[in-house]
Design an enzyme around this catalytic site. Sequence first.
Site, PDB file in Angstrom:
ATOM      1  N   ALA A   1       0.841  -1.195   0.000  1.00 15.15           N
ATOM      2  CA  ALA A   1       0.000   0.000   0.000  1.00 15.15           C
ATOM      3  C   ALA A   1       0.870   1.236   0.000  1.00 15.15           C
ATOM      4  CB  ALA A   1      -0.883   0.032   1.251  1.00 15.15           C
TER       5      ALA A   1
ATOM      6  N   TYR B   1      -5.449   8.536   3.065  1.00 20.36           N
ATOM      7  CA  TYR B   1      -4.841   7.254   3.418  1.00 20.36           C
ATOM      8  C   TYR B   1      -5.820   6.408   4.247  1.00 20.36           C
ATOM      9  CZ  TYR B   1      -2.132   3.950   6.153  1.00 20.36           C
ATOM     10  OH  TYR B   1      -1.712   2.812   6.766  1.00 20.36           O
TER      11      TYR B   1
ATOM     12  N   HIS C   1       8.202   9.355  10.207  1.00 19.10           N
ATOM     13  CA  HIS C   1       7.785   8.814  11.506  1.00 19.10           C
ATOM     14  C   HIS C   1       8.740   9.209  12.625  1.00 19.10           C
ATOM     15  CE1 HIS C   1       5.497   6.063   8.786  1.00 19.10           C
ATOM     16  NE2 HIS C   1       4.561   6.567   9.564  1.00 19.10           N
TER      17      HIS C   1
HETATM   18  N1  UDP Z   1       5.942  13.797  15.300  1.00 19.19           N
HETATM   19  C1  UDP Z   1       6.733  14.896  15.665  1.00 19.19           C
HETATM   20  N2  UDP Z   1       7.825  15.178  14.893  1.00 19.19           N
HETATM   21  C2  UDP Z   1       8.191  14.462  13.803  1.00 19.19           C
HETATM   22  C3  UDP Z   1       7.391  13.336  13.446  1.00 19.19           C
HETATM   23  C4  UDP Z   1       6.268  13.045  14.200  1.00 19.19           C
HETATM   24  O1  UDP Z   1       6.438  15.587  16.640  1.00 19.19           O
HETATM   25  O2  UDP Z   1       9.183  14.795  13.146  1.00 19.19           O
HETATM   26  C5  UDP Z   1       4.764  13.465  16.110  1.00 19.19           C
HETATM   27  C6  UDP Z   1       3.457  13.527  15.332  1.00 19.19           C
HETATM   28  O3  UDP Z   1       2.919  14.828  15.369  1.00 19.19           O
HETATM   29  C7  UDP Z   1       2.608  12.525  16.102  1.00 19.19           C
HETATM   30  C8  UDP Z   1       3.623  11.490  16.593  1.00 19.19           C
HETATM   31  O4  UDP Z   1       4.900  12.135  16.527  1.00 19.19           O
HETATM   32  O5  UDP Z   1       2.034  13.135  17.230  1.00 19.19           O
HETATM   33  C9  UDP Z   1       3.653  10.236  15.761  1.00 19.19           C
HETATM   34  O6  UDP Z   1       3.769  10.615  14.406  1.00 19.19           O
HETATM   35  P1  UDP Z   1       4.293   9.623  13.285  1.00 19.19           P
HETATM   36  O7  UDP Z   1       4.453  10.419  12.032  1.00 19.19           O
HETATM   37  O8  UDP Z   1       5.435   8.831  13.793  1.00 19.19           O
HETATM   38  O9  UDP Z   1       3.108   8.583  13.110  1.00 19.19           O
HETATM   39  P2  UDP Z   1       1.667   8.822  12.444  1.00 19.19           P
HETATM   40  O10 UDP Z   1       0.882   9.556  13.506  1.00 19.19           O
HETATM   41  O11 UDP Z   1       1.843   9.610  11.191  1.00 19.19           O
HETATM   42  O12 UDP Z   1       1.174   7.442  12.190  1.00 19.19           O
END
Ligand code: UDP
Length: 318
Positions: free
Chosen positions: A72, A138, A184
């Site tokens: 995906a 998504y 992430h």
């Molecule tokens: N996050 C952050 N800084 C980054 C990447 C992610 O503060 O550079 C935060 C994001 O806002 C969320 C959490 O980390 O609250 C998890 O985000 P991630 O992108 O890992 O997973 P997703 O929520 O997209 O599945």
Amino acid sequence: MRLIVTGGAGYIGSVVTAALLADGHEVTVLDDLSTGHADAVPDGATLADVSLHDSGPVLAEVRPDAVLHFAAKSLVGASQQHPEDYWHTNVVGSLALFEAMRAADCRRIVFSSTAATYGEPDAVPIREEAPTRPTNTYGASKLAIDHMLTSYAVAHGFAAVSLRYFHVAGAAHGLGERHGTETHLIPIALQVAAGQRESLTVFGQDYPTPDGTCIRDYVHVGDLADAHLLALPAPAAGEHRIYNLGNGTGFSVQEVVDAAREVTGHPIPVQVGPRRAGDPAQLVASSDRIRADLGWAPRHTDLVGIVRDAWETMRAQP
Ligand code: UDP
């Protein structure tokens, strides 16, 4: 069983492929390598380099007993900018795969769904009965596939399980996250520690949580693999089950950064930026249903341990 794993060259698909091989299954990985890596396909699996849209001949040849469907597009931000890619790959591609399954008389499937199908929750922990109101393309595309599976179970006798992952992290079988575009939190924190980035931006420190940063449920990829092995034989023909998969504990962005500092010994400089659009304050799973039905229980619930597995595997990669 003789199995097809779509997306088996990606992060979660490759770990599950390794677990299936260790359990004695025969695996053909179907992956177009658009985001996956051929060298992530575990030894012992056969790689068919084709897209979901062209999966028919592979299924006709392999005649699998079941399919595990990971392939995906999975980036929330990109799904907002290019929704057509998400409808085409995820929804149209899955439809082609399900039709190829019918043609090959294969009706058993485990599908990678997501917490993004729920959107902004009314209550946490999130149970499977919660309303599904995805806030991005998504999540909407994955929800559409869940609906397709329900109707294929009813009309065509599919035996299906959708596993709704929360935040998958860590590494297993020597395989970890390796995305071309990394968005992430845990991998980004580790890239800072490895000297590949200057700093990490925390997206918002004004959320209604104890330290003001978002809370997420990080489930170890090895525990996720266990769930797939349990789910595979579980449904009867005509049944579509849905299970949430999280470790049931939320950790804040700040706690993740602290864990990464502890594991790596690096200060990991942090800046605070604005909130990221579409980020709910808290996403924590109730996994009561899969625990009760299948006896699944996560073995890696400690955040530092999850981050350590990711770090050690990242360090071992070329
Ligand atoms: N996050 C952050 N800084 C980054 C990447 C992610 O503060 O550079 C935060 C994001 O806002 C969320 C959490 O980390 O609250 C998890 O985000 P991630 O992108 O890992 O997973 P997703 O929520 O997209 O599945």
